[in-house]
Design a protein around this motif. Structure first.
Motif, PDB file in Angstrom:
ATOM      1  N   ILE A 241       0.822  -1.065  -0.066  1.00 54.53           N
ATOM      2  CA  ILE A 241       0.098  -0.084   0.041  1.00 54.53           C
ATOM      3  C   ILE A 241       0.884   1.252   0.046  1.00 54.53           C
ATOM      4  O   ILE A 241       0.548   2.041  -0.955  1.00 54.53           O
ATOM      5  N   LEU A 242       1.938   1.229   0.816  1.00 50.67           N
ATOM      6  CA  LEU A 242       2.499   2.453   1.108  1.00 50.67           C
ATOM      7  C   LEU A 242       3.208   2.951  -0.368  1.00 50.67           C
ATOM      8  O   LEU A 242       3.419   4.210  -0.575  1.00 50.67           O
ATOM      9  N   PRO A 243       3.844   1.884  -0.971  1.00 48.67           N
ATOM     10  CA  PRO A 243       4.503   2.400  -2.205  1.00 48.67           C
ATOM     11  C   PRO A 243       3.795   3.213  -3.132  1.00 48.67           C
ATOM     12  O   PRO A 243       4.029   4.103  -4.099  1.00 48.67           O
ATOM     13  N   ASN A 244       2.157   2.651  -3.208  1.00 48.45           N
ATOM     14  CA  ASN A 244       1.336   3.625  -3.981  1.00 48.45           C
ATOM     15  C   ASN A 244       0.822   4.681  -3.616  1.00 48.45           C
ATOM     16  O   ASN A 244      -0.006   5.254  -4.334  1.00 48.45           O
ATOM     17  N   LEU A 245       1.230   5.007  -2.342  1.00 48.95           N
ATOM     18  CA  LEU A 245       0.882   6.490  -1.824  1.00 48.95           C
ATOM     19  C   LEU A 245       2.056   7.258  -2.025  1.00 48.95           C
ATOM     20  O   LEU A 245       1.860   8.489  -1.633  1.00 48.95           O
ATOM     21  N   LEU A 246       3.131   7.096  -2.548  1.00 47.18           N
ATOM     22  CA  LEU A 246       4.203   8.070  -2.661  1.00 47.18           C
ATOM     23  C   LEU A 246       4.033   9.380  -3.348  1.00 47.18           C
ATOM     24  O   LEU A 246       4.504  10.450  -2.871  1.00 47.18           O
ATOM     25  N   ASN A 247       3.455   9.186  -4.400  1.00 49.41           N
ATOM     26  CA  ASN A 247       3.280  10.322  -5.131  1.00 49.41           C
ATOM     27  C   ASN A 247       2.249  11.490  -4.518  1.00 49.41           C
ATOM     28  O   ASN A 247       2.739  12.662  -4.369  1.00 49.41           O
ATOM     29  N   GLN A 248       1.186  10.977  -3.749  1.00 46.23           N
ATOM     30  CA  GLN A 248       0.296  11.848  -3.142  1.00 46.23           C
ATOM     31  C   GLN A 248       1.118  12.509  -1.792  1.00 46.23           C
ATOM     32  O   GLN A 248       0.932  13.689  -1.781  1.00 46.23           O
ATOM     33  N   ILE A 249       1.954  11.680  -1.121  1.00 41.00           N
ATOM     34  CA  ILE A 249       2.837  11.972  -0.125  1.00 41.00           C
ATOM     35  C   ILE A 249       3.505  13.179  -0.536  1.00 41.00           C
ATOM     36  O   ILE A 249       3.835  13.936   0.238  1.00 41.00           O
ATOM     37  N   ILE A 250       4.405  12.855  -1.466  1.00 38.23           N
ATOM     38  CA  ILE A 250       5.260  13.949  -1.922  1.00 38.23           C
ATOM     39  C   ILE A 250       4.953  15.266  -2.305  1.00 38.23           C
ATOM     40  O   ILE A 250       5.474  16.365  -1.999  1.00 38.23           O
ATOM     41  N   VAL A 251       3.612  15.277  -3.069  1.00 37.28           N
ATOM     42  CA  VAL A 251       2.861  16.375  -3.360  1.00 37.28           C
ATOM     43  C   VAL A 251       2.345  17.231  -2.160  1.00 37.28           C
ATOM     44  O   VAL A 251       2.599  18.607  -1.997  1.00 37.28           O
ATOM     45  N   VAL A 252       1.925  16.488  -1.129  1.00 36.47           N
ATOM     46  CA  VAL A 252       1.475  17.186   0.143  1.00 36.47           C
ATOM     47  C   VAL A 252       2.712  17.612   0.899  1.00 36.47           C
ATOM     48  O   VAL A 252       2.516  18.833   1.648  1.00 36.47           O
ATOM     49  N   PHE A 253       3.901  16.808   0.921  1.00 32.80           N
ATOM     50  CA  PHE A 253       4.958  17.395   1.449  1.00 32.80           C
ATOM     51  C   PHE A 253       5.662  18.808   1.237  1.00 32.80           C
ATOM     52  O   PHE A 253       5.912  19.514   2.042  1.00 32.80           O
ATOM     53  N   THR A 254       5.521  18.984  -0.200  1.00 32.46           N
ATOM     54  CA  THR A 254       5.856  20.203  -0.757  1.00 32.46           C
ATOM     55  C   THR A 254       5.123  21.275  -0.313  1.00 32.46           C
ATOM     56  O   THR A 254       5.536  22.301   0.201  1.00 32.46           O
ATOM     57  N   PHE A 255       3.821  21.187  -0.268  1.00 32.39           N
ATOM     58  CA  PHE A 255       2.762  22.060   0.222  1.00 32.39           C
ATOM     59  C   PHE A 255       3.167  22.345   1.610  1.00 32.39           C
ATOM     60  O   PHE A 255       3.159  23.636   2.185  1.00 32.39           O
TER      61      PHE A 255
END
Length: 325
Positions: free
Chosen positions: A236-250
């Protein structure tokens, strides 16, 4: 004799079939491997094509990388010691003013410290606080979101209640109170800002986990005997990395503004440490006579926050499923 002839003919036929299979199976496996490699290469090419075509992402990445370079090279870029005071040269105007000089290109502050050097070293503080607080919030929010989305039930209800309580609290006032109780320092500010800014991570992670846990690859992982930890962290976690990275930048931009607000109010980074929010607070009394004391650190804050937001917005665009398809 007939039996031996038939036996030998049958044996030759079996050997031929084995030889044929031995040649076909590796060939099929090689073809599948090549097709996967070609598909991965096409996806990488398509991704970089989208990156090259997204001007906002390029501008944001350029701004953030430039500020990172300034922070790393601060000892070589700063013309003066940011802590050195010279009352004989206090409130020197910038070089474009009639009384300015190239000795202090952006002037000096109320105690004669070089403003350019303090702006350069302030980049370090802002980036450390931004990335540090975003990392702390990421660890808290992603952990809670994974647990709530995957396990559901009472765990989901407890996490949702915690989220509601967090959203009901005034973030800035709570941060001021905590810093005042614990004591202001760089690491305290990072911990408090990160501990109060995890809600976006939680909402995004929980929503995506609720969707992913119903998909076939999670059911297949359960069927082969994978435990919960393996499913959460390997499926599950590897499929969330894109969303997490986007939220991280904000969240980096939000944390930088939160640190500037705390420093401006006197409960964040303490003097004489160069912080952009603290520099604005120190210059606010002379804003009508020496406006550069407020404008220059304000422009630096704006540049960092807009760069982080452009980077996050661009990453969201180039990694969205619609763009990938």
């Amino acid at each position: 004799m007939r039996c031996s002839i038939r036996g030998s003919a049958w044996g030759r036929r079996v050997n031929q079939e084995k030889t044929l299979r031995a040649g076909v199976v590796p060939a099929a496996a090689d073809d599948a491997q090549h097709s996967r490699e070609d598909l991965d290469a096409q996806r990488r090419q398509a991704f970089w094509r989208r990156v090259r075509g997204h001007r906002g992402l390029q501008a944001g990445a350029l701004i953030v990388l430039a500020l990172l370079a300034v922070a790393l090279l601060a000892p070589w870029l700063a013309p003066h010691d940011p802590y050195a005071q010279s009352l004989a040269h206090r409130l020197v105007p910038p070089v474009w003013a009639p009384e300015g000089s190239w000795t202090y290109p952006l002037g000096t502050d109320q105690v004669g410290r070089d403003y350019l050097s303090r702006l350069i070293y302030g980049t370090r503080i802002s980036l450390i606080v931004g990335f540090g607080a975003a990392t702390v919030g990421c660890l808290i929010g992603v952990t809670l979101g994974l647990c709530a989305g995957y396990f559901g039930g009472r765990i989901d209800s407890a996490v949702s209640f915690l989220l509601t309580c967090q959203l009901a609290l005034p973030g800035l006032l709570l941060a001021m109170a905590l810093v005042f109780i614990i004591g202001p320092s760089l690491w305290v500010v990072i911990g408090i800002i990160g501990g109060l800014h995890w809600t976006y991570y939680l909402v995004v992670t929980r929503t995506s986990t609720l969707r992913l846990r119903q998909l076939d690859f999670v059911a297949a992982a359960k069927a082969v005997g994978s435990n919960r930890r393996q499913i959460l962290f390997h499926e599950i976690l590897p499929n969330l990395l894109n969303q997490i990275i986007v939220v991280f930048t904000f969240e980096v931009g939000i944390a930088v503004l939160a640190e500037a607000a705390l420093s401006f109010l006197g409960v964040g980074i303490q003097p004489p440490t160069p912080s952009w929010g603290l520099m604005i607070a120190e210059g606010k009394m002379a804003i009508f006579h020496r406006p550069w004391l407020v404008v220059l650190p304000g422009m630096a804050l704006f540049l960092l926050v807009i760069g982080a937001n452009l980077l996050g917005d661009g990453l969201r665009d180039v990694t969205s499923p619609e763009k990938r398809n």
